[in-house]
Design a protein around this motif. Structure first.
Motif, PDB file in Angstrom:
ATOM      1  N   THR A 180       1.754  -3.032  10.117  1.00  0.00           N
ATOM      2  CA  THR A 180       2.195  -1.876  11.253  1.00  0.00           C
ATOM      3  C   THR A 180       2.274  -2.662  12.492  1.00  0.00           C
ATOM      4  O   THR A 180       1.642  -3.252  13.138  1.00  0.00           O
ATOM      5  CB  THR A 180       1.067  -0.786  11.278  1.00  0.00           C
ATOM      6  OG1 THR A 180       0.714  -0.226  10.099  1.00  0.00           O
ATOM      7  CG2 THR A 180       1.803   0.230  12.111  1.00  0.00           C
ATOM      8  N   ASP A 181       3.677  -2.270  13.029  1.00  0.00           N
ATOM      9  CA  ASP A 181       3.659  -2.892  14.549  1.00  0.00           C
ATOM     10  C   ASP A 181       3.492  -2.093  15.570  1.00  0.00           C
ATOM     11  O   ASP A 181       2.994  -0.743  15.324  1.00  0.00           O
ATOM     12  CB  ASP A 181       5.298  -3.429  14.506  1.00  0.00           C
ATOM     13  CG  ASP A 181       6.406  -2.197  14.630  1.00  0.00           C
ATOM     14  OD1 ASP A 181       6.021  -1.188  14.918  1.00  0.00           O
ATOM     15  OD2 ASP A 181       7.615  -2.685  14.565  1.00  0.00           O
ATOM     16  N   ASN A 182       3.776  -2.348  16.948  1.00  0.00           N
ATOM     17  CA  ASN A 182       3.327  -1.576  18.191  1.00  0.00           C
ATOM     18  C   ASN A 182       4.093  -0.260  17.993  1.00  0.00           C
ATOM     19  O   ASN A 182       3.696   0.548  18.964  1.00  0.00           O
ATOM     20  CB  ASN A 182       3.617  -2.289  19.401  1.00  0.00           C
ATOM     21  CG  ASN A 182       4.959  -3.022  19.553  1.00  0.00           C
ATOM     22  OD1 ASN A 182       5.553  -3.646  18.640  1.00  0.00           O
ATOM     23  ND2 ASN A 182       5.695  -2.580  20.421  1.00  0.00           N
ATOM     24  N   LEU A 183       5.280  -0.367  17.443  1.00  0.00           N
ATOM     25  CA  LEU A 183       5.829   1.146  17.327  1.00  0.00           C
ATOM     26  C   LEU A 183       5.835   1.919  16.157  1.00  0.00           C
ATOM     27  O   LEU A 183       6.540   3.131  16.130  1.00  0.00           O
ATOM     28  CB  LEU A 183       7.547   0.795  17.837  1.00  0.00           C
ATOM     29  CG  LEU A 183       8.189   0.191  18.926  1.00  0.00           C
ATOM     30  CD1 LEU A 183       9.238  -0.126  19.109  1.00  0.00           C
ATOM     31  CD2 LEU A 183       7.328   1.091  20.249  1.00  0.00           C
ATOM     32  N   GLY A 184       4.962   1.621  15.316  1.00  0.00           N
ATOM     33  CA  GLY A 184       4.431   2.203  14.284  1.00  0.00           C
ATOM     34  C   GLY A 184       5.232   2.009  13.088  1.00  0.00           C
ATOM     35  O   GLY A 184       5.151   2.795  11.991  1.00  0.00           O
ATOM     36  N   ALA A 185       6.291   1.041  12.940  1.00  0.00           N
ATOM     37  CA  ALA A 185       6.846   0.867  11.688  1.00  0.00           C
ATOM     38  C   ALA A 185       6.068   0.050  10.829  1.00  0.00           C
ATOM     39  O   ALA A 185       5.402  -0.818  11.373  1.00  0.00           O
ATOM     40  CB  ALA A 185       8.458  -0.019  12.150  1.00  0.00           C
ATOM     41  N   THR A 186       6.390   0.097   9.502  1.00  0.00           N
ATOM     42  CA  THR A 186       5.387  -0.448   8.599  1.00  0.00           C
ATOM     43  C   THR A 186       6.221  -1.346   7.435  1.00  0.00           C
ATOM     44  O   THR A 186       7.388  -0.780   7.332  1.00  0.00           O
ATOM     45  CB  THR A 186       4.632   0.394   7.827  1.00  0.00           C
ATOM     46  OG1 THR A 186       5.363   1.487   7.011  1.00  0.00           O
ATOM     47  CG2 THR A 186       3.685   1.231   8.818  1.00  0.00           C
ATOM     48  N   THR A 187       5.738  -2.432   7.113  1.00  0.00           N
ATOM     49  CA  THR A 187       6.391  -3.082   5.834  1.00  0.00           C
ATOM     50  C   THR A 187       5.177  -3.345   4.752  1.00  0.00           C
ATOM     51  O   THR A 187       4.102  -3.768   5.291  1.00  0.00           O
ATOM     52  CB  THR A 187       7.071  -4.302   6.206  1.00  0.00           C
ATOM     53  OG1 THR A 187       7.841  -3.911   7.320  1.00  0.00           O
ATOM     54  CG2 THR A 187       7.512  -5.093   5.092  1.00  0.00           C
ATOM     55  N   THR A 188       5.601  -3.221   3.557  1.00  0.00           N
ATOM     56  CA  THR A 188       4.657  -3.680   2.631  1.00  0.00           C
ATOM     57  C   THR A 188       4.911  -4.754   1.711  1.00  0.00           C
ATOM     58  O   THR A 188       5.909  -5.139   1.536  1.00  0.00           O
ATOM     59  CB  THR A 188       4.519  -2.337   1.446  1.00  0.00           C
ATOM     60  OG1 THR A 188       4.094  -1.215   2.083  1.00  0.00           O
ATOM     61  CG2 THR A 188       3.296  -2.592   0.483  1.00  0.00           C
ATOM     62  N   SER A 189       4.077  -5.447   1.441  1.00  0.00           N
ATOM     63  CA  SER A 189       4.224  -7.040   1.027  1.00  0.00           C
ATOM     64  C   SER A 189       4.613  -6.727  -0.542  1.00  0.00           C
ATOM     65  O   SER A 189       4.035  -5.763  -1.290  1.00  0.00           O
ATOM     66  CB  SER A 189       2.917  -7.880   0.936  1.00  0.00           C
ATOM     67  OG  SER A 189       1.767  -7.350   0.140  1.00  0.00           O
ATOM     68  N   THR A 190       4.955  -7.661  -1.278  1.00  0.00           N
ATOM     69  CA  THR A 190       5.038  -7.858  -2.764  1.00  0.00           C
ATOM     70  C   THR A 190       3.672  -7.862  -3.227  1.00  0.00           C
ATOM     71  O   THR A 190       2.857  -8.320  -2.607  1.00  0.00           O
ATOM     72  CB  THR A 190       5.659  -9.028  -3.102  1.00  0.00           C
ATOM     73  OG1 THR A 190       7.020  -9.233  -2.660  1.00  0.00           O
ATOM     74  CG2 THR A 190       5.868  -9.204  -4.425  1.00  0.00           C
ATOM     75  N   ALA A 191       3.530  -6.930  -4.211  1.00  0.00           N
ATOM     76  CA  ALA A 191       2.075  -6.836  -4.816  1.00  0.00           C
ATOM     77  C   ALA A 191       1.700  -8.223  -5.664  1.00  0.00           C
ATOM     78  O   ALA A 191       2.453  -8.936  -6.316  1.00  0.00           O
ATOM     79  CB  ALA A 191       2.071  -5.626  -5.579  1.00  0.00           C
ATOM     80  N   ALA A 192       0.424  -8.281  -5.690  1.00  0.00           N
ATOM     81  CA  ALA A 192      -0.240  -9.350  -6.719  1.00  0.00           C
ATOM     82  C   ALA A 192      -1.168  -8.756  -7.682  1.00  0.00           C
ATOM     83  O   ALA A 192      -2.099  -7.959  -7.099  1.00  0.00           O
ATOM     84  CB  ALA A 192      -0.960 -10.458  -5.798  1.00  0.00           C
ATOM     85  N   THR A 193      -0.796  -8.841  -8.683  1.00  0.00           N
ATOM     86  CA  THR A 193      -1.595  -8.202  -9.805  1.00  0.00           C
ATOM     87  C   THR A 193      -2.658  -9.238 -10.368  1.00  0.00           C
ATOM     88  O   THR A 193      -2.217 -10.537 -10.858  1.00  0.00           O
ATOM     89  CB  THR A 193      -0.735  -7.793 -11.089  1.00  0.00           C
ATOM     90  OG1 THR A 193       0.330  -6.878 -10.573  1.00  0.00           O
ATOM     91  CG2 THR A 193      -1.671  -7.128 -12.140  1.00  0.00           C
TER      92      THR A 193
END
Length: 457
Positions: free
Chosen positions: A379-392
């Motif tokens: 999450t950045d300072n303006l609230g935007a989010t990014t999700t990584s590629t999952a590791a199973t």
């Protein structure tokens, strides 16, 4: 040219002198003047406004006799316009009378300069001064010639003349109504928002238009919508609808945080705002009609922000662990136009840790048997989010092993040959090897069942 022009050409002026040539006078003299104009009003003289370019800092309390005289003028249908004073101070904290006397018939006027800023000398007061009017380098007749003067005494006649014009346009208007129209139709300006009650500077045209029934246009900002987010350098479509019930729309101007970004003179009122950098913007549209009346749309607050990047570096996809497992979970994250506020780690959707500073890593302990999808969310300072590629990953129970040979007891005479055998199993997978040890020293390994080695000599 010759002469000067005021805001109300058909008004007649009556003077009531109570100050001497040096500008000194008494409250008693002022009271006599107010009593005089009220008397004239009662005898049919159509006095609607008094201009009062005089006053002084309050000494002690309010002069109740003077207040009574001013209130009487208001009750007689006369609006009383007063200069706010030239001390450069707040009338809210340092009253300047009569402008600061609490009376519904009083309009207190501050002075603005040619840039619509407060004149440095002008008094002000967000609760006691009502509006601003031009008061710097005002040209007028001066003795037998012309001259320019500055002061709230110059600003006040602009408002007094405007008030008289409104009374001319609609003689039924009460002093309170005239006062309300004058303050409601100012040009609102940010530099006056905290200085006068109306937050703006006199606009006599808008006031007169309001009296005769001209209404401003209507406008709605249709794009963008509040809460919209864009990635820089952004391209934003800005659109509005506008109409005018008693005229035509001359133009629609678009603003971002108060700065003009474009305008249109014909419908559809739309534009493309290009290369918008990162930031938060309040977007508005302002419609102007053929009479110069304006209306401003409700703002749309948008955010231009590049989301952060995040990569889960540990554990690796497909990794296997034995329960109860300890798993090191690590991610890298960055933000091109701001900062990373946090990185959160999830296992199959359940939050397992949050880190707010780099390095973004933690030890996930006592992990039970099962399959897990591990992700990191930045999450950045303006609230935007990014999700990584999952590791199973898979957490397996530990394998089981039983030594079946040799049996406990003597193994024979040295040099001996001993066969070592074991059975082994893995509930969630396969056994890859079985190692055999004697007093802690490795003596052989079997990789296939049956798991057996020969220990010689």
């Amino acid at each position: 040219g010759i002469g000067v022009v005021g805001v109300n050409w058909n008004a007649k002026i009556l003077s009531c002198k109570f100050l001497n040539s040096s500008g000194s006078g008494s409250d008693a003299g002022a009271i006599a003047c107010f009593n005089y104009v009220v008397l004239l009003r009662q005898h049919g003289v159509n006095i609607r406004v008094t201009n009062n370019s005089w006053g002084g800092a309050r000494s002690g309390g309010v002069d109740q006799s003077l207040k009574t005289a001013i209130d009487a003028a208001g009750n007689a249908g006369i609006l009383n316009v007063f200069a706010a004073g030239n001390n450069g101070t707040s009338n809210d904290t340092m009253p300047f009378d009569p402008a600061s006397i609490p009376s519904v018939s009083i309009v207190a006027v501050a002075a603005s300069d040619s840039s619509d800023n407060r004149a440095s000398f002008s008094n002000y007061g967000p609760t006691t001064v009502h509006l601003a009017a031009p008061g710097v380098s005002i040209t007028s007749t001066y003795g037998s010639a012309y001259g320019t003067l500055s002061g709230t005494s110059m600003a006040t006649p602009h408002v007094a003349g405007s008030a008289a014009l409104l009374a001319l346009l609609n003689p039924s208007l009460s002093p309170t109504s005239i006062k309300t129209i004058l303050t409601d139709t100012v040009d609102p300006l940010p530099q006056w928002a905290a200085l006068v009650t109306s937050g703006g500077r006199l606009n006599v045209f808008k006031a007169a238009a309001a009296v005769v029934g001209y209404t401003p246009p209507s406008i709605t900002l249709t794009s963008p919508v509040t809460g919209a987010t864009f990635v820089p350098p952004a391209t934003v479509t800005v659109s509005a609808t506008a109409s005018d019930s008693n005229g035509t729309v001359s133009s629609v101007a678009f603003y971002a945080n108060g700065s003009l970004i474009g305008s249109q003179t014909t419908s559809p009122y739309t534009m493309t705002w290009s290369s918008v950098p990162s930031g938060t913007y309040s977007v508005t549209a302002v419609a102007t009609d053929n009479l110069g009346l304006t209306a401003t749309s409700a703002p749309a607050v948008i955010t231009v922000n590049a989301p952060p990047t995040v990569t889960l570096t540990s554990p690796a996809n497909g990794a296997k662990f034995s329960a109860p497992a300890t798993v090191t979970v690590t991610a890298t994250a960055s933000d091109s136009d701001g900062t990373v506020a946090s990185v959160k780690f999830f296992a199959s959707g359940t939050l397992i840790a949050t880190k707010t500073t780099s390095p973004y890593t933690f030890s996930w302990t006592n992990v039970a048997v099962g399959n897990y999808s591990v992700t990191a969310v930045a999450t950045d300072n303006l609230g935007a989010t990014t999700t990584s590629t999952a590791a199973t990953i898979t957490v397996l129970p530990k394998p089981t092993v039983t030594l079946t040979a040799p049996a406990a007891g003597p193994a024979g005479n040295a040099p001996a040959t001993v066969t070592l055998s074991a059975t082994a199993g893995e509930a969630g997978g396969t056994v890859t090897s079985v190692g055999f040890f004697a007093n802690g020293t490795a003596i052989g390994t079997a990789t296939t069942s049956p798991y057996s080695v020969t220990w010689s000599n």
